[in-house]
Design a protein around this motif. Structure first.
Motif: not given
Length: 607
Positions: A14-15, A113, A212-214, A219-222
């Motif tokens: 999500t973003e 983040t 980071v997105g949310i 978060d998928c960047t993690n």
């Protein structure tokens, strides 16, 4: 603190504020089927880069199919389980694309983040390190005008050619690795995250700054396992349906990006959220430090010049200095320039989180802070008598900062000799934001007019694929605008001493009075009467901006006569706007709103 479990869909890339919102992708196959034929090894090493003969617009069109529709999102919220499984799914998508999580270690990532200011902190950090002559990658969200803005090399959005090349490289690899057990495609934000990693690896950047997105933990960047350094900008209340409804819960999510042995820095936070960050750091064996205020870096010398306006940017700049210096130290880059000298007496005892040492910034750091640009954040566009003030603030704390900036930048300026200044608010908010709280904070700016409209640049958005959002209909967006209009009116009444009009109820016919073309009318009050800060609704940004500018901005045509019978609020306002010596317009509430305005005010950004 006990672990806070997210709804499963919250982990799915999500973003902030709009496009790409949602969970597992429902994408369709692209128009070229199963196509690159690249092996994973070739994709990683960049030895084979065969792409189908698709245009950039074909890539954007196919990317937009990865947006999650609302009904599917609701299904995911009901049915999905452990949010950790969503990170595992992201790792699976990454491997299907031809990369492993270990490959990301080569990117020398700075992972950031926060609730507000994380994008600005990233922009400062990237520009500082670019000033050292390093080749930088920068992944951020959301985009304002073009999706290419999310993936930058050396501060510039990647070209349409590079975007197309890497889009199809990743998309076709994911298509050809589908099987009964892995039949889905990653959602919009997930896909772009994977694509960014491919771009940065194959274009051989020296480092990547990743926003980071949310949240953070899910978060998928993690999936990043070994960043060089992490940062946490100011915390606040936002995305409560995803991250939790207290600052402590939100801090727990943000601290999820901490990694063992990887230094992390944060700015001044309220006591309890700061304690949660400290506990998360201890759990993860991560050394966490508190950034001193920017004043400490100035050491009694002249103030550091920042490329981004607003006093709230000073904490973002302080965070960026720490992130950049730590990256340079950990990567052994002393040959790129003298590392900053630590100033004495900076360590203070008795804190729950130790204070990082202040230091004297190098010339490269000073230049990086000064040269930083970040569109749509405290940005001023003067256009003759009309001045546009753009800030994508969309939380209570960021709107407070926006109001302070706007009052200093606009309201404190010398007024025209004849006093004929008109102030206009252009506002929209999306998602689960508390619109009433945001609008209440804007009341002290004393706007003469409040204008509400959706984030769509035109009523028909088909020609604007970069800003398409398949999860929001025009009808829903206009309903939200009507609610904002009515809320503004109520807030003015509650303020006391006001006598604004009250709009007719929704059930009364004739509120939307269409002209010759669809949606050319304003949402207007029911009858003429004296007005105080009247509120108007337009169906799209193009019509709203034309009404506000009244032909006085050379980039905008004068509003066309529609043949409808607009309310005197629009007619009398048009006269005032045409005759005022100065028109000051604050655009805020949504980054996508600001992006749409920029697209219209500066068409070159769309090229």
């Amino acid at each position: 603190m006990a672990e806070e479990m997210l709804p499963a869909w919250a982990a799915e890339g999500t973003e902030p504020d709009g496009v790409g919102w949602g969970a597992a992708g429902t994408g369709q196959a692209g128009p070229w089927g199963r196509g690159s034929g690249c092996s994973p090894e070739a994709m990683v090493m960049g030895t084979i880069l065969t792409t189908p003969p698709g245009s950039f617009q074909d890539a954007i069109r196919t990317l937009n199919t990865l947006q999650t529709n609302a009904s599917y999102l609701e299904q995911v919220k009901r049915e999905r389980g452990d949010p950790r499984a969503q990170l595992e799914a992201m790792r699976g998508f990454l491997e299907r694309s031809g990369l492993k999580v270990e490959d990301l270690d080569r990117l020398n990532i700075i992972h950031v983040t926060g609730t507000k200011g994380k994008g600005s902190a990233c922009a400062f950090t990237e520009c500082i390190l670019r000033s050292y002559g390093l080749k930088t990658g920068f992944y951020s969200s959301p985009h304002l005008v073009q999706v290419r803005e999310r993936i930058r090399i050396n501060g510039q959005p990647i070209s349409k050619e590079l975007f197309s090349k890497y889009f199809w490289l990743v998309y076709n690899r994911l298509e050809e690795t589908k099987d009964p057990a892995h039949a889905s495609m990653p959602a919009y934000f997930r896909f772009l995250t994977i694509m960014a990693f491919h771009v940065f690896l194959q274009e051989k950047v020296d480092l990547a700054v990743v926003e980071v997105g949310i949240g953070g933990a899910y978060d998928c960047t993690n999936i990043i396992r070994a960043p060089v350094v992490c940062g946490v900008s100011s915390l606040g209340i936002d995305h409560t349906s995803i991250l939790g409804d207290t600052m402590e819960k939100i801090a727990w999510q943000k601290g999820g990006i901490f990694k063992p042995g990887v230094p992390a820095f944060t700015v001044a936070q309220p006591e309890r959220p700061l304690e949660v960050l400290r506990d998360r750091a201890q759990e993860r064996e991560c050394p966490l430090y508190l950034c001193p205020e920017l004043d400490a870096f100035e050491g009694g010398h002249r103030a550091l010049e920042l490329g981004l306006a607003g006093t709230h940017q000073r904490s973002n700049a302080a965070l960026a200095l720490q992130l950049a210096r730590t990256w340079l130290q950990r990567r052994g880059c002393r040959g790129l320039g003298e590392l900053a000298e630590v100033l004495p007496g900076a360590e203070l005892a008795g804190r729950s989180v130790p204070l990082a040492p202040a230091f004297r910034p190098t010339d490269a750091m000073i230049q990086g802070l000064r040269d930083t640009e970040w569109l749509g954040r405290t940005q001023v566009l003067p256009r003759g008598p009309v001045t546009w003030y753009l800030d994508g603030a969309h939380t209570t704390s960021s709107v407070q900062a926006c109001v302070r900036w706007f009052r200093q930048a606009a309201l404190n300026q010398e007024k025209p000799h004849d006093g004929s200044e008109v102030r206009v608010l252009l506002f929209n908010a999306t998602g689960d934001r508390d619109t009433a709280a945001l609008l209440k904070l804007l009341l002290p700016c004393h706007f003469d007019y409040a204008v509400f409209c959706p984030n769509f640049t035109e009523v028909s958005v088909a020609s604007n694929m970069d800003q398409q959002n398949f999860n929001v209909t025009l009808e829903n967006a206009l309903t939200r605008c009507l609610e904002n209009q009515q809320m503004w009116t109520r807030l003015l009444e509650e303020k006391g001493g006001q006598d604004p009009w009250l709009p007719a109820p929704l059930r009364v016919g004739g509120l939307l009075q269409p002209g010759p073309a669809r949606g050319t009318l304003l949402l207007v009050p029911p009858a003429p009467r004296p007005l105080n800060s009247p509120a108007l609704v337009f169906p799209c940004l193009a019509q709203a901006l034309r009404w506000v500018a009244q032909g006085r901005d050379p980039r905008l045509a004068a509003p066309a006569a529609t043949g409808a019978h607009p309310h005197p609020a629009a007619s009398s306002g048009a006269v005032l706007l045409r005759e005022a010596a100065a028109v000051r317009v604050l655009v805020t509430g949504s980054l996508h709103l600001v992006g749409g305005v920029l697209r219209l005010l500066d068409p070159a950004l769309s090229q």
